[in-house]
Design a protein around this motif. Structure first.
Motif, PDB file in Angstrom:
ATOM      1  N   ASN A   1       1.013  -1.111  -0.163  1.00  0.00           N
ATOM      2  CA  ASN A   1       0.119   0.026  -0.072  1.00  0.00           C
ATOM      3  C   ASN A   1       0.901   1.333  -0.014  1.00  0.00           C
ATOM      4  O   ASN A   1       0.151   2.373  -0.151  1.00  0.00           O
ATOM      5  CB  ASN A   1      -1.033  -0.044   1.018  1.00  0.00           C
ATOM      6  CG  ASN A   1      -1.840  -1.021   1.149  1.00  0.00           C
ATOM      7  OD1 ASN A   1      -2.435  -1.293   0.102  1.00  0.00           O
ATOM      8  ND2 ASN A   1      -2.085  -1.865   1.860  1.00  0.00           N
ATOM      9  N   GLU A   2       2.009   1.131   0.022  1.00  0.00           N
ATOM     10  CA  GLU A   2       3.046   2.255  -0.007  1.00  0.00           C
ATOM     11  C   GLU A   2       3.138   2.855  -1.526  1.00  0.00           C
ATOM     12  O   GLU A   2       3.067   2.107  -2.430  1.00  0.00           O
ATOM     13  CB  GLU A   2       4.420   2.234   0.446  1.00  0.00           C
ATOM     14  CG  GLU A   2       4.454   1.933   1.810  1.00  0.00           C
ATOM     15  CD  GLU A   2       5.986   1.640   2.201  1.00  0.00           C
ATOM     16  OE1 GLU A   2       7.052   2.475   2.108  1.00  0.00           O
ATOM     17  OE2 GLU A   2       6.438   0.507   2.519  1.00  0.00           O
ATOM     18  N   GLU A   3       3.268   4.196  -1.790  1.00  0.00           N
ATOM     19  CA  GLU A   3       3.566   4.606  -3.059  1.00  0.00           C
ATOM     20  C   GLU A   3       5.068   4.575  -3.067  1.00  0.00           C
ATOM     21  O   GLU A   3       5.934   4.887  -2.597  1.00  0.00           O
ATOM     22  CB  GLU A   3       3.324   6.230  -2.968  1.00  0.00           C
ATOM     23  CG  GLU A   3       1.810   6.450  -2.974  1.00  0.00           C
ATOM     24  CD  GLU A   3       0.976   5.971  -4.099  1.00  0.00           C
ATOM     25  OE1 GLU A   3       1.579   6.218  -5.233  1.00  0.00           O
ATOM     26  OE2 GLU A   3      -0.016   5.520  -3.885  1.00  0.00           O
ATOM     27  N   PRO A   4       5.254   3.793  -4.471  1.00  0.00           N
ATOM     28  CA  PRO A   4       6.705   3.339  -4.927  1.00  0.00           C
ATOM     29  C   PRO A   4       7.262   4.596  -5.098  1.00  0.00           C
ATOM     30  O   PRO A   4       6.845   5.385  -5.906  1.00  0.00           O
ATOM     31  CB  PRO A   4       6.540   2.335  -5.943  1.00  0.00           C
ATOM     32  CG  PRO A   4       5.214   2.895  -6.631  1.00  0.00           C
ATOM     33  CD  PRO A   4       4.472   3.234  -5.496  1.00  0.00           C
ATOM     34  N   ASN A   5       8.447   4.640  -4.931  1.00  0.00           N
ATOM     35  CA  ASN A   5       9.807   5.834  -5.280  1.00  0.00           C
ATOM     36  C   ASN A   5      10.928   5.175  -5.691  1.00  0.00           C
ATOM     37  O   ASN A   5      11.827   4.728  -4.902  1.00  0.00           O
ATOM     38  CB  ASN A   5       9.773   6.769  -4.501  1.00  0.00           C
ATOM     39  CG  ASN A   5      10.699   7.758  -4.817  1.00  0.00           C
ATOM     40  OD1 ASN A   5      11.113   8.015  -5.704  1.00  0.00           O
ATOM     41  ND2 ASN A   5      10.874   8.872  -3.905  1.00  0.00           N
ATOM     42  N   PHE A   6      11.171   4.588  -6.893  1.00  0.00           N
ATOM     43  CA  PHE A   6      12.139   3.931  -7.335  1.00  0.00           C
ATOM     44  C   PHE A   6      13.429   4.790  -7.960  1.00  0.00           C
ATOM     45  O   PHE A   6      14.243   4.289  -8.721  1.00  0.00           O
ATOM     46  CB  PHE A   6      12.087   2.700  -8.242  1.00  0.00           C
ATOM     47  CG  PHE A   6      11.320   1.528  -7.385  1.00  0.00           C
ATOM     48  CD1 PHE A   6      11.376   1.094  -6.506  1.00  0.00           C
ATOM     49  CD2 PHE A   6       9.835   1.441  -7.831  1.00  0.00           C
ATOM     50  CE1 PHE A   6      10.751   0.142  -5.872  1.00  0.00           C
ATOM     51  CE2 PHE A   6       8.915   0.610  -7.171  1.00  0.00           C
ATOM     52  CZ  PHE A   6       9.413  -0.153  -6.125  1.00  0.00           C
ATOM     53  N   SER A   7      12.894   6.087  -7.872  1.00  0.00           N
ATOM     54  CA  SER A   7      13.629   7.239  -8.505  1.00  0.00           C
ATOM     55  C   SER A   7      14.573   6.969 -10.085  1.00  0.00           C
ATOM     56  O   SER A   7      13.762   7.383 -11.132  1.00  0.00           O
ATOM     57  CB  SER A   7      14.669   7.643  -7.628  1.00  0.00           C
ATOM     58  OG  SER A   7      15.813   6.818  -7.190  1.00  0.00           O
ATOM     59  N   ASP A   8      15.609   6.395 -10.072  1.00  0.00           N
ATOM     60  CA  ASP A   8      16.205   6.290 -11.169  1.00  0.00           C
ATOM     61  C   ASP A   8      16.163   5.055 -11.806  1.00  0.00           C
ATOM     62  O   ASP A   8      17.008   4.990 -12.904  1.00  0.00           O
ATOM     63  CB  ASP A   8      17.746   6.613 -10.979  1.00  0.00           C
ATOM     64  CG  ASP A   8      18.410   5.447 -10.042  1.00  0.00           C
ATOM     65  OD1 ASP A   8      17.629   4.814  -9.300  1.00  0.00           O
ATOM     66  OD2 ASP A   8      19.644   5.298 -10.021  1.00  0.00           O
ATOM     67  N   LYS A   9      15.272   4.313 -11.662  1.00  0.00           N
ATOM     68  CA  LYS A   9      14.911   2.926 -12.244  1.00  0.00           C
ATOM     69  C   LYS A   9      13.679   3.252 -12.972  1.00  0.00           C
ATOM     70  O   LYS A   9      12.669   3.716 -12.808  1.00  0.00           O
ATOM     71  CB  LYS A   9      14.630   1.854 -11.346  1.00  0.00           C
ATOM     72  CG  LYS A   9      15.905   1.616 -10.261  1.00  0.00           C
ATOM     73  CD  LYS A   9      17.177   0.945 -10.814  1.00  0.00           C
ATOM     74  CE  LYS A   9      18.039   0.884  -9.851  1.00  0.00           C
ATOM     75  NZ  LYS A   9      19.490   0.648 -10.285  1.00  0.00           N
ATOM     76  N   PHE A  10      13.793   1.923 -14.247  1.00  0.00           N
ATOM     77  CA  PHE A  10      12.451   2.062 -14.905  1.00  0.00           C
ATOM     78  C   PHE A  10      11.654   1.081 -14.216  1.00  0.00           C
ATOM     79  O   PHE A  10      12.157  -0.028 -13.811  1.00  0.00           O
ATOM     80  CB  PHE A  10      12.759   1.262 -16.455  1.00  0.00           C
ATOM     81  CG  PHE A  10      13.452   2.453 -17.471  1.00  0.00           C
ATOM     82  CD1 PHE A  10      12.592   3.498 -17.895  1.00  0.00           C
ATOM     83  CD2 PHE A  10      14.640   2.392 -17.707  1.00  0.00           C
ATOM     84  CE1 PHE A  10      13.223   4.375 -18.665  1.00  0.00           C
ATOM     85  CE2 PHE A  10      15.256   3.533 -18.514  1.00  0.00           C
ATOM     86  CZ  PHE A  10      14.492   4.342 -18.910  1.00  0.00           C
ATOM     87  N   VAL A  11      10.332   1.043 -14.344  1.00  0.00           N
ATOM     88  CA  VAL A  11       9.416   0.368 -13.396  1.00  0.00           C
ATOM     89  C   VAL A  11       8.626  -0.419 -14.416  1.00  0.00           C
ATOM     90  O   VAL A  11       7.881   0.341 -15.093  1.00  0.00           O
ATOM     91  CB  VAL A  11       8.615   1.041 -12.289  1.00  0.00           C
ATOM     92  CG1 VAL A  11       7.762   0.048 -11.608  1.00  0.00           C
ATOM     93  CG2 VAL A  11       9.562   1.773 -11.305  1.00  0.00           C
ATOM     94  N   ILE A  12       8.509  -1.679 -14.480  1.00  0.00           N
ATOM     95  CA  ILE A  12       7.533  -2.288 -15.220  1.00  0.00           C
ATOM     96  C   ILE A  12       6.533  -2.887 -13.956  1.00  0.00           C
ATOM     97  O   ILE A  12       6.733  -3.534 -12.902  1.00  0.00           O
ATOM     98  CB  ILE A  12       8.231  -3.637 -15.735  1.00  0.00           C
ATOM     99  CG1 ILE A  12       9.365  -3.570 -16.381  1.00  0.00           C
ATOM    100  CG2 ILE A  12       7.119  -4.614 -16.561  1.00  0.00           C
ATOM    101  CD1 ILE A  12       8.951  -2.431 -17.718  1.00  0.00           C
TER     102      ILE A  12
END
Length: 56
Positions: A27-38
């Motif tokens: 339920n957390e909002e993701p923050n992967f900053s410098d990564k591409f997210v699939i």
């Protein structure tokens, strides 16, 4: 997600916020900053607000 150990050499992250087989829900909002997210949102795509940034 703060405690996730993500390899710095990885080019992308596969993110599934609602995995139905083992009943895992993030339920957390993701923050992967410098990564591409699939993202696989097939189980919850209409149940919550989803903000997308598409890079072509």
């Amino acid at each position: 997600m703060r405690d996730w150990k993500i390899n710095k050499k990885s080019n992308f992250i596969h993110y599934c916020p609602n995995e139905t087989i083992d009943s895992i829900s993030i339920n957390e909002e993701p923050n992967f900053s410098d990564k591409f997210v699939i993202t696989d949102c097939s189980s919850n795509i209409l149940s919550k607000k989803l903000i997308l940034k598409i890079i072509v």
